[in-house]
Design an enzyme around this catalytic site. Structure first.
Site, short mmCIF file in Angstrom:
data_model
loop_
_atom_site.label_atom_id
_atom_site.label_comp_id
_atom_site.label_asym_id
_atom_site.label_seq_id
_atom_site.Cartn_x
_atom_site.Cartn_y
_atom_site.Cartn_z
N SER A 107 0.82 -1.21 0.00
CA SER A 107 0.00 0.00 0.00
C SER A 107 0.85 1.26 0.00
O SER A 107 0.33 2.34 -0.24
CB SER A 107 -0.95 0.00 1.20
OG SER A 107 -0.23 -0.15 2.38
N HIS A 111 -3.00 -2.85 -5.76
CA HIS A 111 -3.33 -2.46 -4.39
C HIS A 111 -4.82 -2.61 -4.15
O HIS A 111 -5.63 -1.77 -4.55
CB HIS A 111 -2.87 -1.00 -4.14
CG HIS A 111 -3.17 -0.53 -2.75
ND1 HIS A 111 -3.41 0.78 -2.44
CD2 HIS A 111 -3.27 -1.22 -1.59
CE1 HIS A 111 -3.66 0.89 -1.15
NE2 HIS A 111 -3.59 -0.31 -0.62
N GLU A 160 -6.14 0.00 -7.00
CA GLU A 160 -5.10 0.86 -7.57
C GLU A 160 -4.13 -0.04 -8.33
O GLU A 160 -3.57 -0.97 -7.75
CB GLU A 160 -4.35 1.61 -6.46
CG GLU A 160 -5.06 2.87 -6.00
CD GLU A 160 -4.26 3.64 -4.95
OE1 GLU A 160 -4.26 4.86 -4.99
OE2 GLU A 160 -3.64 3.00 -4.08
N ASN A 201 -3.35 6.62 -0.46
CA ASN A 201 -2.69 6.76 0.83
C ASN A 201 -1.77 7.97 0.89
O ASN A 201 -1.54 8.53 1.96
CB ASN A 201 -1.91 5.48 1.18
CG ASN A 201 -2.85 4.40 1.69
OD1 ASN A 201 -3.99 4.68 2.06
ND2 ASN A 201 -2.39 3.16 1.68
#
Ligand code: 3H9
Length: 702
Positions: free
Chosen positions: A413, A434, A446, A484
């Site tokens: 991540s 991800h 992702e 993130n």
């Protein structure tokens, strides 16, 4: 004479085939031609009945969404056209193949009779666009299937299967198959003629309000208002159905149009339409088109049978693909497989799967402790501990044992996908996939493109992502990728505001009032304060210059207060209930004193602005760096993966609504107000400054 309609005669039947690829959206030309074809059939004495169908295409996906704000109401506007069709003096049969959505279902309802193929889907997705059915749907549906069922259908926004449509009376008949639909529709039309059926059959629920309990609409609103918080369209849709229950059809149709226009003029519709088109754009990547051969994927391997690995594996078993699940220890493997079975059993209990399907899916999952069993996998996804050293060991091994051409994916991540790729001698085959937790449920994926990732690997990952029902969004390599990386400054502000005087409950309330599923501090408690701590570890050196950085969370980590799983984090938990923790407030005061931070009363507006402006600013930076291909991709990541309200369109669309100049001014204001802290963090993205200087109102790199 028609360009989008195939008009033909079959003895006493006029066949009107809609043929506007790809989905028969009812744009102006199609509406004009449909009207002309209807008038031609109506005035032809040889024609006794009409059949409307999709010619080699789905029946109709509704109004042309791209026309809203443009030609949507140019004559004939859909509502007026359908009133004309519904007044036909000859029976009309809608032959529904594929789908009848929104205005498409309204078209089918304006035809007095409907026959569907068994796999068709019928429904009103308008609510997902911030709209309500606006061409008779809110008035005709309650009269056809009853007010309660109509309300549920309109507010759910999810299409119904043909079987269910038949049960409800939305379809009169089902054809045996899609291939036989048109023949069945012709036969049905002839039956109607033979039986002397009226052109307009009576509505089964001509007065849909009669059967409703007193206060039905008031009670319904009270029950749902929490769910509808912040959203306009559900209230307008309910109002339209209420009118259908109380007023004659013509009054209801007029009111429905007013309500539809109100919804269409709202920023919520703009936001949801933006997301609709962003979702369709997201799959388009420069250099990739249908001519690019994809790598065949027939077998998948997942490394790590924990919550994430197990969830990832389920996605593939769900589409009938064999999966090998690898763990280091037998107990962990057994536990992982047992958890997957438990998840499937829960779905079976809820009626979403049959027991047979549970067994079929479990049979596709093979556990192993031996890397050699991964040798024939076409795609390997690692979901192991988030540490570069652990990833190194995994990828060095994969490089040894995997067959040439296999795609090697990491579910990291935050870690550097290029560095991971460099552990192998085949960086072109390495990609980031991800998934978001729970990986079998969350739609966002992702797809992280390393600097050497081959185009066919990227294209294969995008295709496969769609096949397993995900929304794949491409990201370049950077810390935290799109989602993130943006979370970091947004949450950083929340943590800093705690030291400056806000409480966790106040911060979370401001964010949930905006419409976020969860406040950011509650989210960290849910994900685990230990997880956040670990993710921040690689940043520590670079961030040592700000001693207040996530300071309170670090202290909680040191105390073993990891959030919900330990019963204490930013809050105290009793089961699912959350309470303020006076110790956290005391800690915030103590830390503020230690760090020399002046505590003060923090307004809700400041919380909103600091958290949101930093989120937006990082998004703009990501766009400028080319990490995201488009602003819409960033908005999809945040609405689909982080609970950002869809009716605000995602952070970058929201920035446009707030005003880019307003956002820039706010960032500069806090830069000045917050002293050294402001100087350090409140730096406007260069692209934001350029856009404001150029007088732009939307964020885009073009
Ligand atoms: C409405 O009807 C209001 C009325 O009540 C009242 C009016 C007064 N318009 O999704 P895909 C395009 S509101 C324009 O990739 P799939 C789409 O952009 C409308 N374009 O395929 C894409 O274009 P491109 C209510 C539309 O097979 C291409 O078609 N209806 C429309 O995965 C293929 O789409 C809806 O909300 C449209 N209505 O899914 C239905 N629909 O290739 C919205 C599709 O250039 N549509 N396009 O990127 C959908 O849900 C899905 O597109 C559908 C097909 C299920 C139809």
């Amino acid at each position: 004479m028609y360009t989008l309609i195939d008009y033909s005669l079959d003895n006493e039947l006029a066949l009107i085939g809609l043929s506007r690829a790809p989905v028969n959206a009812l744009g102006l030309t199609l509406r004009q031609e449909l009207q002309a074809a209807f008038r031609q059939a109506s005035s032809d004495p040889a024609v006794k009945a009409l059949v409307v169908y999709g010619r080699g295409l789905p029946f109709c996906a509704g109004a042309d969404i791209a026309e809203f704000g443009g030609a949507a109401f140019d004559a004939p506007a859909l509502p007026q056209l359908l009133i004309e069709l519904a007044g036909s003096s000859k029976p009309m049969v809608a032959a529904i193949g594929g789908l009848a959505l929104g205005g498409g279902l309204e078209l089918a309802m304006a035809c007095g009779y409907r026959i569907s193929e068994p796999k068709a889907r019928l429904g009103f997705p308008e609510i997902t666009l911030g709209l309500l059915p606006g061409a008779g749907g809110t008035q005709r549906l309650p009269r056809l299937i009853g007010a309660e069922a109509a309300l549920e259908t309109i507010l759910a926004g999810q299409p119904l299967h043909a079987e269910r449509a038949l049960e409800l009376g939305l379809a009169d008949h089902l054809a045996d198959s899609a291939d036989e639909l048109l023949d069945a529709a012709r036969a049905y039309a002839r039956e109607l003629l033979q039986a002397g059926a009226p052109a307009q059959p009576a509505y089964p629920h001509a007065e849909p309000g009669v059967a409703l309990p007193d206060n039905f609409f008031v009670d319904y609103t009270a029950k749902k208002s929490g769910q509808w918080k912040g959203q306009l369209a559900p209230h307008l849709a309910l109002e339209a159905v209420r009118i259908a229950c109380e007023q004659p059809l013509d009054v209801g149709l007029a009111r429905e149009q007013e309500l539809f226009l109100e919804a269409m003029d709202s920023p919520q519709f703009q936001a949801l339409r933006h997301l609709f088109f962003a979702e369709r754009e997201a799959g388009k990547v420069p250099g990739i088109d249908a001519s690019l051969p994809l790598r065949p994927i027939g077998k998948v391997a997942v490394i790590g049978a924990g919550t994430m690995g197990g969830g990832i594996a389920m996605n593939f078993a769900n589409i009938g693909m064999p999966v090998v699940l690898l763990e280091q220890k037998r107990e962990a493997l057994d536990r992982g497989l047992a958890q997957i079975r438990k998840n499937y059993e829960i779905s079976a209990k809820r009626g979403k799967l049959t027991q047979e399907q549970v067994e079929q899916r479990m049979a596709l999952l093979a556990g192993t402790l031996d890397y050699a069993d991964l040798a024939d996998a076409d795609l390997v996804i690692e979901a192991v501990f988030e540490s570069m050293e652990v990833k190194r060991q995994v990828f060095v091994t994969l490089d040894e044992i995997c067959k040439p051409g296999a795609i090697l994916a990491t579910n990291t991540s935050t870690l550097d996908v290029d560095q991971i790729a460099a552990f192998t001698r085949r960086p072109q085959d390495v990609i980031g996939l991800h998934f978001f937790s729970p990986a079998n449920v969350m739609r966002l994926l992702e797809v992280v493109r390393g600097k050497e990732t081959a185009l066919d690997v990227l294209a294969t990952a995008l295709k496969l992502g769609k096949q397993i029902g995900k929304l794949p969004v491409v990201s370049g390599v950077c810390y935290g990728f799109i989602g993130n990386r943006m979370l970091e400054p947004y949450a950083r502000e929340a943590h800093r505001l705690l030291l400056e005087g806000a409480t966790p409950a106040q911060i979370d309330r401001v964010l949930t009032d905006l419409g976020l599923n969860m406040g950011v501090l509650s989210m960290y408690d849910l994900v685990g304060i230990d997880v956040g701590y670990l993710i921040r570890t690689p940043l520590r050196e670079a961030l040592a210059c700000d001693p207040s950085y996530y300071r309170l969370a670090d202290e909680l980590y040191a105390l073993g207060r990891y959030g919900q799983k330990t019963g204490r984090g930013m809050y105290i938990y009793e089961g699912r209930e959350r309470h303020d923790d006076p110790e956290v407030l005391a800690m915030a005061e103590r830390l503020a004193a230690e760090l020399g931070i002046q505590r003060r009363v923090i307004s809700d507006q400041e919380i909103h602005d600091r958290c949101l402006f930093m989120l937006i600013n990082e998004g703009i930076q990501i766009l400028d760096e080319g990490i995201a291909l488009r602003a819409g991709d960033i908005d999809l990541v945040w609405t689909c993966g982080y609970g950002f309200p869809t009716w605000l369109g995602g952070p970058l669309h929201y920035a446009g609504q707030l005003g880019l100049d307003h956002v820039l001014a706010g960032i500069n204001q806090y830069r000045a107000l917050l002293g050294a802290y402001g100087e350090q963090w409140f730096k406007p993205a260069a692209l934001l400054e350029q856009l404001v200087a150029a007088g732009k109102t939307r964020i885009s790199k073009d």
